[in-house]
Design an enzyme around this catalytic site. Structure first.
Site, mmCIF file in Angstrom:
data_model
loop_
_atom_site.group_PDB
_atom_site.id
_atom_site.type_symbol
_atom_site.label_atom_id
_atom_site.label_comp_id
_atom_site.label_asym_id
_atom_site.label_seq_id
_atom_site.Cartn_x
_atom_site.Cartn_y
_atom_site.Cartn_z
ATOM 1 N N LYS A 22 41.223 43.614 46.294
ATOM 2 C CA LYS A 22 42.047 43.034 45.223
ATOM 3 C C LYS A 22 43.013 44.071 44.647
ATOM 4 O O LYS A 22 44.203 43.815 44.476
ATOM 5 C CB LYS A 22 41.119 42.510 44.119
ATOM 6 C CG LYS A 22 41.818 42.220 42.797
ATOM 7 C CD LYS A 22 40.800 41.807 41.734
ATOM 8 C CE LYS A 22 41.445 41.699 40.384
ATOM 9 N NZ LYS A 22 41.338 42.858 39.534
ATOM 10 N N ASP A 121 41.447 41.356 31.655
ATOM 11 C CA ASP A 121 40.035 41.556 31.324
ATOM 12 C C ASP A 121 39.782 42.002 29.892
ATOM 13 O O ASP A 121 40.591 42.688 29.295
ATOM 14 C CB ASP A 121 39.469 42.681 32.204
ATOM 15 C CG ASP A 121 38.763 42.138 33.406
ATOM 16 O OD1 ASP A 121 38.587 40.922 33.452
ATOM 17 O OD2 ASP A 121 38.397 42.926 34.274
#
Length: 441
Positions: A22, A121
């Site tokens: 990722k 996040d």
């Protein structure tokens, strides 16, 4: 909203293939903006953060041709720079941390860019100063519009310079490298990040015609060129997934083979899991983990308690600390987990304590884990995933626990892990997707 229902406590068996990385994908896909020629990229993970970035590239005018599930051809010939000023860009860009990565290439090629303040996040503040200070040193001028929450950047005359970075930020280094490859003159970046993913980016840029020296070290020298051409690139497997699967095998007493791991790119990750007592062997480029009834944590040579701490590469990646913490709960022995690089990444340990783990949260950065040597199995509970890595740690805990667990907010897990429940089902996990009832947790 979806949730995972997991019935744990049974061993798994079989082969599992890690997805493409990722964190590499977010850099590599942004780099396609540096040329108007075709760039072919394979082993692209099919996950939300990456797909959102691909969608953003399409909105900017990049021609995208998907050849198979994990292979794309990108051509950034006609870019619509006005899209930056649109509300659509603002709403899409702010929901994706990776959107900051398109700024460097766009500044380099077009001399201007704009970016909404990124989100992402909940693992503490991630400063973007490193990116912007680097761009400024190269000659960019930027203005933060506090009312619109937008950064507008003007870089009509980027010129190479000496940059000593205040932190070895991976995304910051990548962004500055992408801005510098087309700047006039020579750029030197000291205290550069040197992760394998960044090395992959630099090698790809060199294949496109860039002149980057010092790849793999923390001192990069970049000689600016006039233009870049097309290339082909294959991404590395995701080292965080590989570490997660090593931990999963140990926790669930499973015999698992992790395929095509690019072992030489994993740095000290395998040795940290060895220190937890986990046995494995390298078979070709696969990691084979035998079924283990128990695993014992090493101590330091003088007998004192082992500390596992994160550090910039080639140190241990912060993304795997939560996995190490979970795996240690069922080991024999004790370990201190020290999360130096981000605050609030350890705030999921209350869920593990609810499951029966013996953990002392010393402060926001440190937790002491007292291993139970599998004498007491964790018990299944209802829980919520706070971020990608904690979510997978809780998933591993649930697969090893007795009884039923339900994990809510699995959208966080799916931002980073492709088809995770299908891949786990294939090796025997009892996991299924259910509708989440928000009042249940």
């Amino acid at each position: 909203m979806n949730a995972f229902e997991i019935h744990g406590g049974k061993p798994l068996a079989g082969e599992i293939i890690p997805q493409g990385a990722k964190n590499e994908a977010l850099q590599i896909l942004s780099a396609v903006l540096l040329t108007e020629e075709a760039v072919t990229v394979s082993n692209v993970p099919d996950i939300k953060d990456v797909n959102k970035l691909i969608e953003l590239l399409g909105d900017l005018g990049v021609e995208i041709n998907r050849l198979s599930q994990d292979k794309y051809v990108f051509r950034a010939k006609d870019i619509n720079l006005e899209y930056f000023k649109s509300e659509a860009f603002k709403s899409k860009g702010s929901g994706l941390r990776g959107s900051i990565m398109i700024v460097g290439p766009l500044l380099a090629r077009f001399g201007k860019a704009a970016i909404p303040k990124p989100g992402g996040d909940k693992i503490g503040r991630r400063r973007l100063d490193t990116h912007f200070l680097g761009f400024e040193k190269l000659g960019a001028r930027f203005h933060y519009d506090a009312d619109a929450h937008f950064f507008n950047v003007d870089a009509t005359d980027l010129t190479g310079t000496y940059i000593l970075m205040d932190e070895a930020s991976v995304t910051g280094t990548a962004n500055i490298v992408m801005a510098a490859v087309l700047a006039k003159g020579t750029t030197t970046i000291y205290n550069a990040a040197c992760e394998p993913y960044l090395q992959q980016l630099c090698k790809m840029l060199n294949r496109m015609g860039a002149k980057i020296a010092g790849i793999g070290s923390n001192l990069l020298t970049i000689e600016g060129v006039d233009r870049l051409g097309g290339t082909e690139h294959r991404m590395l497997p995701d080292m965080i997934e590989i570490g997660s699967f090593i931990g999963l095998a140990a926790m669930t007493e499973s015999e698992i083979t992790i395929k095509d791991v690019h072992f030489h790119e994993l740095g000290i990750i395998p040795s940290v899991f060895s220190k937890l007592g986990i046995q494995f062997e390298l078979r070709g480029d696969d990691i084979y983990i035998p079924q283990q009834k128990s695993y014992e944590i090493d101590t330091f040579i003088d007998g004192s308690i082992l500390t596992v701490a994160d550090a910039p590469w080639p140190g241990f990646t912060p993304d795997l600390l939560s996995i190490v913490l979970v795996v240690a709960t069922q080991a024999k022995g004790n370990v201190l987990i020290h999360q130096k690089m981000f605050e609030s990444r350890l705030f999921f340990v209350d869920k593990l304590i609810d499951m029966g783990a013996q953990i002392i949260l010393c402060d926001p950065h440190r937790a002491t884990v007292i291993g139970l040597n599998k004498a007491f199995k964790l018990r299944g509970i209802q829980m919520t995933s706070p971020d990608i890595r904690a979510g997978v740690s809780l998933l591993i805990a649930a697969l090893s626990a007795q009884g039923k667990s339900v994990i809510h907010n699995i959208e966080q897990i799916e931002r980073g892990y492709q088809d995770i429940e299908k891949r786990l089902q294939a090796i025997g996990a009892n996991i299924r997707r259910i509708d989440s009832n928000p009042t249940a947790h």
